[in-house]
Design an enzyme around this catalytic site. Structure first.
Site, short mmCIF file in Angstrom:
data_model
loop_
_atom_site.label_atom_id
_atom_site.label_comp_id
_atom_site.label_asym_id
_atom_site.label_seq_id
_atom_site.Cartn_x
_atom_site.Cartn_y
_atom_site.Cartn_z
N GLU A 44 0.83 -1.21 0.00
CA GLU A 44 0.00 0.00 0.00
C GLU A 44 0.87 1.27 0.00
OE1 GLU A 44 -3.18 2.74 2.48
OE2 GLU A 44 -2.40 0.95 3.48
N ASP A 109 9.36 5.76 15.03
CA ASP A 109 9.16 7.19 14.76
C ASP A 109 9.53 7.94 16.03
OD1 ASP A 109 8.29 9.71 14.12
OD2 ASP A 109 6.17 9.21 13.94
N ASP A 111 9.96 11.67 17.61
CA ASP A 111 9.53 13.04 17.32
C ASP A 111 9.97 13.96 18.45
OD1 ASP A 111 7.93 15.42 16.99
OD2 ASP A 111 6.62 14.25 15.68
N CYS A 128 16.27 23.20 17.19
CA CYS A 128 17.49 23.99 16.96
C CYS A 128 18.67 23.03 17.08
CB CYS A 128 17.61 25.13 17.97
SG CYS A 128 17.94 24.59 19.65
N SER A 160 13.03 13.12 9.12
CA SER A 160 11.62 13.27 8.73
C SER A 160 11.37 14.50 7.86
CB SER A 160 10.74 13.34 9.97
OG SER A 160 10.93 14.60 10.61
N GLY A 161 12.32 15.44 7.83
CA GLY A 161 12.11 16.67 7.06
C GLY A 161 11.75 17.86 7.93
N ARG A 162 11.48 17.58 9.23
CA ARG A 162 11.17 18.69 10.11
C ARG A 162 11.77 18.51 11.49
NH1 ARG A 162 5.18 21.39 11.25
NH2 ARG A 162 5.95 23.49 11.63
N LEU A 318 3.71 5.12 7.32
CA LEU A 318 4.78 6.03 7.74
C LEU A 318 5.31 6.77 6.51
CD1 LEU A 318 6.53 6.96 10.18
CD2 LEU A 318 8.19 5.21 9.52
#
Length: 419
Positions: A44, A109, A111, A128, A160-162, A318
């Protein structure tokens, strides 16, 4: 670096999917050597399109078909889901209950928002260079345990890009794990327990498990620079009271009396640590109880915080590597563990900077492209940009997995005498 504007995504994404996305290595990764028939077709994918239109249960006959669809729809975000019992794009035609997730990589994951109770420099989505050290520690601790304690080989770590990192464990046996096994692995890797109302979230008792000892030795390498200098966790009476709340009462009062006499967080920590180490030395003689408050503080402030639900569910989606983060424009790039301490999330290329680099390279090299076929030219495009080293990390990961697979097939044929 060209400034990223989210409004520019509709113009930038077609360039990204046509000229920069590593379609070849990506297809090889998720095809797993074609060893299992239809493995790729049963996977998927979900796409988030413009205006937050979310499309689930996409599946494709081949990596080439996926490539064409990415270039047709230019999704703002790609999520990867499980390998199902039937093709996900036909799930509506399957008898209810028969359509089930069968396999998926074990994913983690991590975060930064889950550390808001212990970081003072930033909160929520902000990060930062000071607090990014927490992600470095998380990768070091989890990756060591996956390899040395749990025997896993093929781990792909991705920014993750952030504000976080993801891990994909791709070993054949692990992809078959049940939710119960996945939950057990997360439980093993969890030391910080309790919600916002729990003051003391780490509790160590003897005998101390080797996983705890090894994790403490990872944290120790970063603790002074990160927690004592960067976050200054013992800098003011208010902040040191928060730390001393994690110390048993018979040690807390003497430390509260001594802390104001010390110059800074580093000196106060030496005092606290020295006191705990003495209890552990004397404990051998039976005259006092060993206290691990210094270790508990280090782990509460620095140990990785995993989202169990992401890891436990086989059907959980994800974000894909090489997705573009729609808010920051940064690419979700693989991490090179050999250079992890040098990784800077703010230096990760954005889709705007990459497209600008392509333009500059195009202006300089138009002559050399004459007579070159489109696929050949495109295969070289990303190499003209700062995405190149990240694609190389990804290709090396896929190559190592393919090499291991060939070795395993040879070993099996030798065992069967099938030379």
């Amino acid at each position: 670096m060209a400034r990223f504007e989210p409004a520019a995504l509709p113009e930038l994404l077609p360039v990204f999917y046509r000229r920069l996305f590593p379609h070849g290595a990506y297809g090889r990764w998720l095809g797993y050597g074609g060893v299992v028939k239809n493995y790729f077709q049963l996977r998927e994918f979900s796409f988030t399109l413009r205006d937050d239109i979310y499309v689930r249960f996409q599946s494709f006959g081949s990596p080439q078909e996926l490539e064409r669809e990415l270039q047709r729809t230019n999704p703002y975000k790609i999520d990867i889901g499980a390998v199902y019992s039937h093709r996900p794009n036909q799930h509506n035609t399957v008898h209810l209950g028969a359509f089930q997730p069968q396999e998926k990589e074990l994913v983690f994951d991590i975060d930064m928002t889950d550390y808001d109770d212990v970081r003072t420099c930033c909160s929520s989505a902000e990060i930062c260079s000071k607090c990014w050290t927490l992600m470095t520690i998380a990768v070091r601790i989890i990756d060591r345990a996956l390899v040395e304690d749990l025997g896993m080989k093929h781990r792909l770590w991705v920014y993750s890009g952030r504000r976080g990192v993801h891990c994909w464990v791709c070993d054949d046996a692990v992809r078959k794990w049940s939710p119960a096994l996945r939950a057990a692995a997360v439980e093993y890797l969890t030391l910080v327990k309790g919600g916002a109302e729990t003051v003391k979230k780490v509790n160590i008792s003897e005998p101390v498990h080797p996983f705890i000892r090894r994790s403490v030795s990872v944290v120790e390498k970063y603790f002074e620079a990160y927690a004592l200098v960067g976050q200054d966790i013992l800098g003011t009476p208010e902040s040191w009271d928060k730390v001393l709340a994690l110390v048993p009462e018979d040690h807390r009062e003497p430390l509260q009396g001594e802390f104001p006499k010390k110059r800074d967080s580093v000196q106060r920590w030496e005092l606290l640590k020295g006191r705990m180490e003495r209890t552990r030395r004397v404990a051998g003689t039976g005259r006092s109880v060993a206290c691990y408050a210094d270790w508990e503080i280090m782990l509460q402030y620095c140990f990785p915080r995993l989202d169990i639900n992401v890891s436990k569910g086989v059907g959980h989606l994800l974000k894909s590597p090489f997705s573009v983060h729609p808010k920051t424009g940064r690419i979700s790039v693989p991490l090179d563990l050999q250079r992890l301490d040098q990784f800077d999330p703010f230096a990760v290329p954005t889709i705007s900077s990459l497209c600008h680099e392509l333009d500059v390279a195009g202006d300089n090299g138009e002559q050399e492209d004459v007579g070159e076929t489109e696929p050949k030219r495109r295969a070289r495009d990303y190499k003209k940009t700062s995405l190149a080293p990240y694609v190389r990390v990804f290709e090396q990961f896929v190559e190592e997995m393919e090499h291991a697979r060939r070795g395993e097939l040879l070993r099996r044929s030798d065992l069967q005498g099938d030379f």
